[in-house]
Write a protein that holds these residues in place. Structure first.
Motif, PDB file in Angstrom:
ATOM      1  N   SER A  28       0.844  -1.194   0.000  1.00  0.00           N
ATOM      2  CA  SER A  28       0.000   0.000   0.000  1.00  0.00           C
ATOM      3  C   SER A  28       0.878   1.241   0.000  1.00  0.00           C
ATOM      4  CB  SER A  28      -0.912   0.013   1.222  1.00  0.00           C
ATOM      5  OG  SER A  28      -0.152   0.129   2.411  1.00  0.00           O
ATOM      6  N   ILE A  29       0.279   2.339  -0.404  1.00  0.00           N
ATOM      7  CA  ILE A  29       0.930   3.635  -0.273  1.00  0.00           C
ATOM      8  C   ILE A  29      -0.089   4.620   0.266  1.00  0.00           C
ATOM      9  CG2 ILE A  29       2.630   3.259  -2.098  1.00  0.00           C
ATOM     10  CD1 ILE A  29       0.940   5.114  -3.883  1.00  0.00           C
ATOM     11  N   GLN A  30       0.411   5.695   0.875  1.00  0.00           N
ATOM     12  CA  GLN A  30      -0.433   6.772   1.371  1.00  0.00           C
ATOM     13  C   GLN A  30      -0.125   8.022   0.574  1.00  0.00           C
ATOM     14  OE1 GLN A  30      -0.100   7.347   5.570  1.00  0.00           O
ATOM     15  NE2 GLN A  30      -0.351   5.189   6.028  1.00  0.00           N
ATOM     16  N   ALA A  31      -1.164   8.796   0.301  1.00  0.00           N
ATOM     17  CA  ALA A  31      -0.972  10.029  -0.459  1.00  0.00           C
ATOM     18  C   ALA A  31      -1.860  11.116   0.108  1.00  0.00           C
ATOM     19  CB  ALA A  31      -1.293   9.793  -1.924  1.00  0.00           C
ATOM     20  N   ALA A  32      -1.352  12.346   0.104  1.00  0.00           N
ATOM     21  CA  ALA A  32      -2.116  13.493   0.596  1.00  0.00           C
ATOM     22  C   ALA A  32      -2.988  14.083  -0.503  1.00  0.00           C
ATOM     23  CB  ALA A  32      -1.175  14.554   1.147  1.00  0.00           C
ATOM     24  N   ASN A  33      -2.531  13.983  -1.744  1.00  0.00           N
ATOM     25  CA  ASN A  33      -3.253  14.579  -2.873  1.00  0.00           C
ATOM     26  C   ASN A  33      -3.366  13.575  -4.008  1.00  0.00           C
ATOM     27  OD1 ASN A  33      -3.335  17.313  -1.715  1.00  0.00           O
ATOM     28  ND2 ASN A  33      -1.114  17.253  -2.013  1.00  0.00           N
ATOM     29  N   PHE A  34      -4.390  13.785  -4.833  1.00  0.00           N
ATOM     30  CA  PHE A  34      -4.619  12.902  -5.979  1.00  0.00           C
ATOM     31  C   PHE A  34      -4.788  13.733  -7.234  1.00  0.00           C
ATOM     32  CE2 PHE A  34      -5.474  10.368  -2.333  1.00  0.00           C
ATOM     33  CZ  PHE A  34      -4.954   9.133  -2.678  1.00  0.00           C
ATOM     34  N   PRO A  35      -4.317  13.250  -8.378  1.00  0.00           N
ATOM     35  CA  PRO A  35      -3.690  11.941  -8.532  1.00  0.00           C
ATOM     36  C   PRO A  35      -2.362  11.868  -7.790  1.00  0.00           C
ATOM     37  CG  PRO A  35      -3.556  13.184 -10.574  1.00  0.00           C
ATOM     38  CD  PRO A  35      -4.366  13.998  -9.623  1.00  0.00           C
ATOM     39  N   ALA A  36      -2.069  10.691  -7.289  1.00  0.00           N
ATOM     40  CA  ALA A  36      -0.838  10.445  -6.536  1.00  0.00           C
ATOM     41  C   ALA A  36       0.121   9.672  -7.435  1.00  0.00           C
ATOM     42  CB  ALA A  36      -1.140   9.649  -5.280  1.00  0.00           C
ATOM     43  N   SER A  37       1.396   9.839  -7.148  1.00  0.00           N
ATOM     44  CA  SER A  37       2.405   9.163  -7.957  1.00  0.00           C
ATOM     45  C   SER A  37       3.409   8.471  -7.057  1.00  0.00           C
ATOM     46  CB  SER A  37       3.112  10.187  -8.847  1.00  0.00           C
ATOM     47  OG  SER A  37       4.111   9.567  -9.601  1.00  0.00           O
ATOM     48  N   SER A  38       3.799   7.287  -7.444  1.00  0.00           N
ATOM     49  CA  SER A  38       4.885   6.580  -6.777  1.00  0.00           C
ATOM     50  C   SER A  38       6.111   6.744  -7.664  1.00  0.00           C
ATOM     51  CB  SER A  38       4.538   5.101  -6.609  1.00  0.00           C
ATOM     52  OG  SER A  38       5.635   4.392  -6.098  1.00  0.00           O
ATOM     53  N   PRO A  39       7.127   7.487  -7.197  1.00  0.00           N
ATOM     54  CA  PRO A  39       8.275   7.785  -8.063  1.00  0.00           C
ATOM     55  C   PRO A  39       8.962   6.539  -8.621  1.00  0.00           C
ATOM     56  CG  PRO A  39       8.468   8.941  -5.964  1.00  0.00           C
ATOM     57  CD  PRO A  39       7.274   8.050  -5.876  1.00  0.00           C
ATOM     58  N   ARG A  40       9.176   5.541  -7.787  1.00  0.00           N
ATOM     59  CA  ARG A  40       9.809   4.307  -8.242  1.00  0.00           C
ATOM     60  C   ARG A  40       9.383   3.173  -7.329  1.00  0.00           C
ATOM     61  NH1 ARG A  40      15.666   4.772  -9.550  1.00  0.00           N
ATOM     62  NH2 ARG A  40      14.767   5.353 -11.526  1.00  0.00           N
ATOM     63  N   MET A  41       8.979   2.091  -7.941  1.00  0.00           N
ATOM     64  CA  MET A  41       8.671   0.867  -7.213  1.00  0.00           C
ATOM     65  C   MET A  41       9.054  -0.301  -8.111  1.00  0.00           C
ATOM     66  SD  MET A  41       4.490   1.201  -7.501  1.00  0.00           S
ATOM     67  CE  MET A  41       4.051  -0.178  -6.536  1.00  0.00           C
ATOM     68  N   TYR A  42       9.224  -1.445  -7.495  1.00  0.00           N
ATOM     69  CA  TYR A  42       9.619  -2.640  -8.226  1.00  0.00           C
ATOM     70  C   TYR A  42       8.536  -3.696  -8.081  1.00  0.00           C
ATOM     71  CZ  TYR A  42      14.229  -0.567  -8.574  1.00  0.00           C
ATOM     72  OH  TYR A  42      15.266   0.273  -8.867  1.00  0.00           O
ATOM     73  N   LEU A  43       8.193  -4.307  -9.192  1.00  0.00           N
ATOM     74  CA  LEU A  43       7.274  -5.434  -9.203  1.00  0.00           C
ATOM     75  C   LEU A  43       8.147  -6.669  -9.370  1.00  0.00           C
ATOM     76  CD1 LEU A  43       4.274  -6.217  -9.186  1.00  0.00           C
ATOM     77  CD2 LEU A  43       4.305  -6.011 -11.675  1.00  0.00           C
ATOM     78  N   VAL A  44       8.011  -7.616  -8.437  1.00  0.00           N
ATOM     79  CA  VAL A  44       8.899  -8.772  -8.396  1.00  0.00           C
ATOM     80  C   VAL A  44       8.077 -10.056  -8.483  1.00  0.00           C
ATOM     81  CG1 VAL A  44      10.695  -9.947  -7.073  1.00  0.00           C
ATOM     82  CG2 VAL A  44      10.426  -7.467  -6.861  1.00  0.00           C
ATOM     83  N   ALA A  45       8.464 -10.900  -9.413  1.00  0.00           N
ATOM     84  CA  ALA A  45       7.797 -12.195  -9.560  1.00  0.00           C
ATOM     85  C   ALA A  45       8.853 -13.285  -9.670  1.00  0.00           C
ATOM     86  CB  ALA A  45       6.909 -12.208 -10.804  1.00  0.00           C
ATOM     87  N   GLN A  46       8.504 -14.434  -9.130  1.00  0.00           N
ATOM     88  CA  GLN A  46       9.370 -15.601  -9.261  1.00  0.00           C
ATOM     89  C   GLN A  46       8.485 -16.760  -9.701  1.00  0.00           C
ATOM     90  OE1 GLN A  46      11.272 -17.552  -5.730  1.00  0.00           O
ATOM     91  NE2 GLN A  46      13.149 -16.811  -6.700  1.00  0.00           N
ATOM     92  N   PHE A  47       8.888 -17.398 -10.788  1.00  0.00           N
ATOM     93  CA  PHE A  47       8.137 -18.521 -11.337  1.00  0.00           C
ATOM     94  C   PHE A  47       8.980 -19.785 -11.250  1.00  0.00           C
ATOM     95  CE2 PHE A  47       6.793 -14.719 -13.707  1.00  0.00           C
ATOM     96  CZ  PHE A  47       5.461 -14.682 -13.322  1.00  0.00           C
ATOM     97  N   LYS A  48       8.297 -20.911 -11.021  1.00  0.00           N
ATOM     98  CA  LYS A  48       8.971 -22.201 -10.909  1.00  0.00           C
ATOM     99  C   LYS A  48       8.537 -23.085 -12.075  1.00  0.00           C
ATOM    100  CE  LYS A  48       9.623 -25.975  -7.604  1.00  0.00           C
ATOM    101  NZ  LYS A  48       9.262 -26.452  -6.258  1.00  0.00           N
ATOM    102  N   ALA A  49       9.531 -23.650 -12.774  1.00  0.00           N
ATOM    103  CA  ALA A  49       9.265 -24.546 -13.887  1.00  0.00           C
ATOM    104  C   ALA A  49       9.876 -25.911 -13.587  1.00  0.00           C
ATOM    105  CB  ALA A  49       9.841 -23.973 -15.174  1.00  0.00           C
ATOM    106  N   GLU A  50       9.242 -26.922 -14.091  1.00  0.00           N
ATOM    107  CA  GLU A  50       9.688 -28.301 -13.880  1.00  0.00           C
ATOM    108  C   GLU A  50      10.551 -28.765 -15.063  1.00  0.00           C
ATOM    109  OE1 GLU A  50       9.298 -29.667 -10.993  1.00  0.00           O
ATOM    110  OE2 GLU A  50       8.005 -28.039 -10.302  1.00  0.00           O
ATOM    111  N   PRO A  51      11.310 -29.844 -14.871  1.00  0.00           N
ATOM    112  CA  PRO A  51      12.211 -30.323 -15.934  1.00  0.00           C
ATOM    113  C   PRO A  51      11.535 -30.551 -17.288  1.00  0.00           C
ATOM    114  CG  PRO A  51      12.750 -31.422 -13.888  1.00  0.00           C
ATOM    115  CD  PRO A  51      11.484 -30.626 -13.636  1.00  0.00           C
ATOM    116  N   ASP A  52      10.282 -30.970 -17.298  1.00  0.00           N
ATOM    117  CA  ASP A  52       9.620 -31.198 -18.585  1.00  0.00           C
ATOM    118  C   ASP A  52       9.324 -29.889 -19.333  1.00  0.00           C
ATOM    119  OD1 ASP A  52       7.590 -30.365 -16.862  1.00  0.00           O
ATOM    120  OD2 ASP A  52       6.120 -31.800 -17.623  1.00  0.00           O
ATOM    121  N   GLU A  53       9.589 -28.741 -18.701  1.00  0.00           N
ATOM    122  CA  GLU A  53       9.369 -27.441 -19.333  1.00  0.00           C
ATOM    123  C   GLU A  53      10.672 -26.802 -19.838  1.00  0.00           C
ATOM    124  OE1 GLU A  53       5.770 -25.239 -17.321  1.00  0.00           O
ATOM    125  OE2 GLU A  53       7.066 -26.074 -15.736  1.00  0.00           O
TER     126      GLU A  53
END
Length: 137
Positions: A28-53
């Motif tokens: 979550s983020i908090q903002a005093a005014n809208f529209p609000a902007s997040s200067p920089r954030m990272y979206l992180v994903a990790q996927f798992k694959a099996e040997p047959d892939e």
């Protein structure tokens, strides 16, 4: 292939040997005014694959939706499942830098991750309007 991690963070990186580092996880983020902007954030994903892939070519897509279901951000790319010399499952890290993400209003948002067009993970995200101090007009 399945999702084993999906989060937002203040910073994330992947080392040359494939180790994922994440700092400052938040939902979550908090903002005093809208529209609000997040200067920089990272979206992180990790996927798992099996040997047959091993060798499988796949498309990954990340989206941000508002509470009405409108798509605010959509990013996509292709990847290939690497081989493992030990014939084990493999983890694939995805780190996306998001600059100046704009939120028009407070409320509920959701990040989604798709693999080959199929939703693999969702991440609820809340934007909160900060309360003004009672001594201000």
């Amino acid at each position: 292939m399945k999702s084993v991690l999906f989060t937002t963070a203040e910073y994330a990186s992947v080392s040359n040997d494939g180790k994922l580092s994440i700092l400052g996880i938040f939902d979550s983020i908090q903002a005093a005014n809208f529209p609000a902007s997040s200067p920089r954030m990272y979206l992180v994903a990790q996927f798992k694959a099996e040997p047959d892939e091993y060798g499988r070519i796949f498309e990954v897509m990340f989206q941000l939706h508002n509470s009405s279901g409108d798509t605010l951000i959509q990013l996509s790319g292709a990847g290939e499942v690497p081989d493992s010399e030990h014939n084990l499952s493999v983890l694939m890290n995805q780190v996306v830098t998001l600059n100046n993400v704009s939120f028009d209003s407070p409320g509920d948002y959701v990040f989604t991750a798709h693999i080959d067009g199929v939703e693999a993970a969702t991440l609820p995200f809340v934007v909160v309007a900060m309360k003004k101090p009672s001594n201000q007009v």
